[in-house]
Design an enzyme around this catalytic site. Structure first.
Site, PDB file in Angstrom:
ATOM      1  CG  ASN A 129      -7.795  -8.795  -0.115  1.00  0.00           C
ATOM      2  OD1 ASN A 129      -7.395  -8.724  -1.164  1.00  0.00           O
ATOM      3  ND2 ASN A 129      -7.609  -9.615   0.680  1.00  0.00           N
ATOM      4  CG  PHE A 133      -2.360 -11.501  -7.764  1.00  0.00           C
ATOM      5  CD1 PHE A 133      -2.683 -11.736  -6.444  1.00  0.00           C
ATOM      6  CD2 PHE A 133      -2.429 -12.727  -8.512  1.00  0.00           C
ATOM      7  CE1 PHE A 133      -2.560 -13.006  -5.900  1.00  0.00           C
ATOM      8  CE2 PHE A 133      -2.449 -14.011  -8.195  1.00  0.00           C
ATOM      9  CZ  PHE A 133      -2.446 -14.177  -6.625  1.00  0.00           C
ATOM     10  CB  SER A 192      -5.262 -14.782  -4.652  1.00  0.00           C
ATOM     11  OG  SER A 192      -6.076 -13.844  -4.702  1.00  0.00           O
ATOM     12  CG  ASN A 194      -9.742 -11.204  -4.525  1.00  0.00           C
ATOM     13  OD1 ASN A 194     -10.867 -11.360  -4.389  1.00  0.00           O
ATOM     14  ND2 ASN A 194      -8.850 -11.209  -3.278  1.00  0.00           N
ATOM     15  CB  THR A 195      -6.330 -13.992  -9.901  1.00  0.00           C
ATOM     16  OG1 THR A 195      -5.800 -12.962  -9.356  1.00  0.00           O
ATOM     17  CG2 THR A 195      -5.898 -14.215 -11.238  1.00  0.00           C
ATOM     18  CE  LYS A 230      -1.243 -17.059   1.876  1.00  0.00           C
ATOM     19  NZ  LYS A 230      -0.867 -15.622   1.999  1.00  0.00           N
ATOM     20  CG  ASN A 259      -4.655 -16.502  -0.030  1.00  0.00           C
ATOM     21  OD1 ASN A 259      -5.060 -15.461   0.411  1.00  0.00           O
ATOM     22  ND2 ASN A 259      -3.663 -16.629  -0.681  1.00  0.00           N
TER      23      ASN A 259
HETATM   24  C1  LIG Z   1      -5.348  -6.565   1.841  1.00  0.00           C
HETATM   25  C2  LIG Z   1      -4.610  -8.047   1.778  1.00  0.00           C
HETATM   26  C3  LIG Z   1      -3.944  -8.322   0.512  1.00  0.00           C
HETATM   27  C4  LIG Z   1      -3.547  -9.726   0.629  1.00  0.00           C
HETATM   28  N1  LIG Z   1      -2.672 -10.011  -0.722  1.00  0.00           N
HETATM   29  C5  LIG Z   1      -2.144 -11.296  -0.584  1.00  0.00           C
HETATM   30  C6  LIG Z   1      -1.418 -11.666  -1.774  1.00  0.00           C
HETATM   31  O1  LIG Z   1      -0.966 -10.850  -2.468  1.00  0.00           O
HETATM   32  N2  LIG Z   1      -0.721 -13.048  -1.628  1.00  0.00           N
HETATM   33  C7  LIG Z   1      -1.047 -14.029  -0.917  1.00  0.00           C
HETATM   34  O2  LIG Z   1      -0.768 -15.229  -1.030  1.00  0.00           O
HETATM   35  N3  LIG Z   1      -1.963 -13.492   0.352  1.00  0.00           N
HETATM   36  C8  LIG Z   1      -2.452 -12.270   0.445  1.00  0.00           C
HETATM   37  N4  LIG Z   1      -3.406 -11.859   1.403  1.00  0.00           N
HETATM   38  C9  LIG Z   1      -3.445 -13.101   2.370  1.00  0.00           C
HETATM   39  C10 LIG Z   1      -2.535 -13.009   3.676  1.00  0.00           C
HETATM   40  O3  LIG Z   1      -1.375 -13.238   3.073  1.00  0.00           O
HETATM   41  C11 LIG Z   1      -2.895 -13.927   4.593  1.00  0.00           C
HETATM   42  O4  LIG Z   1      -3.056 -15.239   4.135  1.00  0.00           O
HETATM   43  C12 LIG Z   1      -4.800 -13.803   5.232  1.00  0.00           C
HETATM   44  O5  LIG Z   1      -4.750 -12.320   5.365  1.00  0.00           O
HETATM   45  C13 LIG Z   1      -4.943 -14.513   6.455  1.00  0.00           C
HETATM   46  O6  LIG Z   1      -3.873 -13.685   7.412  1.00  0.00           O
HETATM   47  P1  LIG Z   1      -4.722 -12.630   8.466  1.00  0.00           P
HETATM   48  O7  LIG Z   1      -5.770 -13.372   8.955  1.00  0.00           O
HETATM   49  O8  LIG Z   1      -3.361 -12.542   9.558  1.00  0.00           O
HETATM   50  O9  LIG Z   1      -4.666 -11.517   7.781  1.00  0.00           O
HETATM   51  C14 LIG Z   1      -3.926 -10.960   1.457  1.00  0.00           C
HETATM   52  C15 LIG Z   1      -4.557 -10.353   2.613  1.00  0.00           C
HETATM   53  C16 LIG Z   1      -5.052  -9.002   2.845  1.00  0.00           C
HETATM   54  C17 LIG Z   1      -5.844  -8.729   3.924  1.00  0.00           C
END
Ligand SMILES: Cc1cc2nc3c(=O)[nH]c(=O)nc-3n(C[C@H](O)[C@H](O)[C@H](O)COP(=O)(O)O)c2cc1C
Length: 382
Positions: A129, A133, A192, A194-195, A230, A259
């Protein structure tokens, strides 16, 4: 809000009988046929409309844990990013999550990156992704949280900065100050991918200054919910050591590890692997667990850690706990397996704890480190 929480050993309503069937198998083909972000929006709408149901079983007592003065019925949470705008925290709690993390929320609303910005890597059990934000903004999120003020269940708020804010610090201090009265815990998200520039906030001096200011902002509110940071999985050993030192020196209450990753591990099979953004899901499990274990060691187990990255089974959750996590979060596996996954993870985790002679999650936290230490001094671990 923590003061309004139940604090006893038997939280209310857990044994309330199940009232809804699992509709996921029926809607799964539809969700898979939609682009990932549209499927996600539909899922959130269904959750917010109360269509998702209530978890079938009360949580096994071994899964209960008290941390930071809060009672977690189980250690499995929904990670940030799933419900960025607090549209369905109570529906997610009713599904059986032990904690729900709202956000990342930015002070002002912003639309995020152009679509498409989420990609399914089916063959890899992964997502990429680059949402950037997208956020309804603090006002909207806090309004919704205020409406659920007296509800049970642990809801954290993950705070970020607007893309066009030149100075990150005021964005975080505003977020922390305003969310503190409505959050059971707060997360400063500096990881993140992406910022632009966000992850540079993990550098030692910058992070220390930021955390001291957000802690001061939180303390001024008088409510003092635990504040966690985080971090990314893509850190050098030096950066990890610096962050651990800063975490201990500033007195933050915990860390979330990790993350999404900007790395593309070899062996990814999906053509979408070339998309830019953060990779989550199965390929993130091993690297994020390695960083988790390292941070547990570097902080000598003194800070509660939340382990996240690629958790898709009870075995995965247990491995995170043994590596040093007090709580575990997941997101991507839910996209592939649906909500029934959660019950299986919880039941399986309780069975694994019992199998290994642990009376509680807390007893198992960091267990692998004790085994490693015993082996290193020539003792045979029992
Ligand atoms: C579509 C998407 C959006 C995410 N948005 C955020 C976010 O806004 N803030 C954040 O701290 N992590 C964000 N994450 C990261 C997740 O919180 C997590 O740290 C990461 O996906 C790893 O866990 P997983 O493998 O179980 O998905 C996002 C993940 C995905 C897939």
């Amino acid at each position: 809000m923590p003061s309004s929480k139940w604090k006893g050993s038997a939280p209310p309503n857990w044994s309330r009988p199940e009232r809804v069937v699992d509709l996921y198998p029926l809607v799964r083909p539809l969700l898979r046929a939609l682009p990932p972000e549209a499927a996600h929006r539909l899922t959130l709408t269904a959750l917010a409309a109360g269509l998702a149901g209530t978890s079938r079983a009360s949580d096994p007592p071994e899964l209960h844990q008290r941390l930071w003065g809060l009672d977690f019925p189980n250690p499995i949470g929904i990670a940030a990013g799933f419900d960025k705008d607090a549209r369905a925290p109570d529906a997610l709690l009713r599904l059986g999550f032990g904690l729900v993390e709202i956000g990342t929320v930015t002070p002002r609303p912003q639309s995020g990156n152009p679509k498409p910005r989420v990609f399914r890597l089916e063959a890899d059990g992964a997502l990429i992704n680059r949402m950037g934000f997208n956020s309804g903004g603090l006002d909207r999120v806090l309004e919704r949280l205020a409406m659920r003020r007296n509800e049970d269940g642990i809801v954290g708020v993950n705070i970020g900065k607007n893309r066009d804010s030149a100075d990150a610090v005021p964005d975080y201090t505003v977020g922390v100050r305003r969310a503190a009265p409505l959050a059971d815990y707060l997360v400063v998200n500096v990881s993140s991918p992406n910022t632009p520039g966000l992850r540079d906030l993990q550098a030692r001096a910058v992070l220390e200054a930021l955390l001291r200011q957000v802690l001061a902002a939180r303390d001024e509110t008088g409510v003092r919910p635990p504040l966690l940071v985080k971090i990314a999985p893509d850190l050098t050993p030096e950066e990890r050591a610096d962050i651990a030192a800063v975490a201990l020196a500033t007195g933050i209450d915990g860390m979330i590890i990790a993350n999404t990753t900007i790395a593309r591990p070899s062996g990814l099979r999906s053509p979408q692997a070339k998309e830019a953004g953060g990779l989550s899901g199965r390929p993130l499990f091993a690297p994020s667990t390695t960083v988790l274990a390292e941070m547990y060691r570097l902080t000598a187990g003194r800070l509660p850690l939340i382990g996240v990255g690629g958790v898709a089974s009870a075995e995965d959750a247990y491995a995170k706990i043994r590596a040093g996590a007090s709580l575990v979060q997941l997101y991507t596996a839910l996209v592939f397996a649906g909500p029934a996954l959660l019950g299986g993870v919880k039941t399986g985790l309780a069975a694994l704890l019992r199998r290994d002679g642990f009376a509680s999650v807390a007893e198992a936290v960091g267990a692998d480190h004790a085994v490693a230490a015993a082996i290193s001094i020539g003792l045979s671990p029992s």
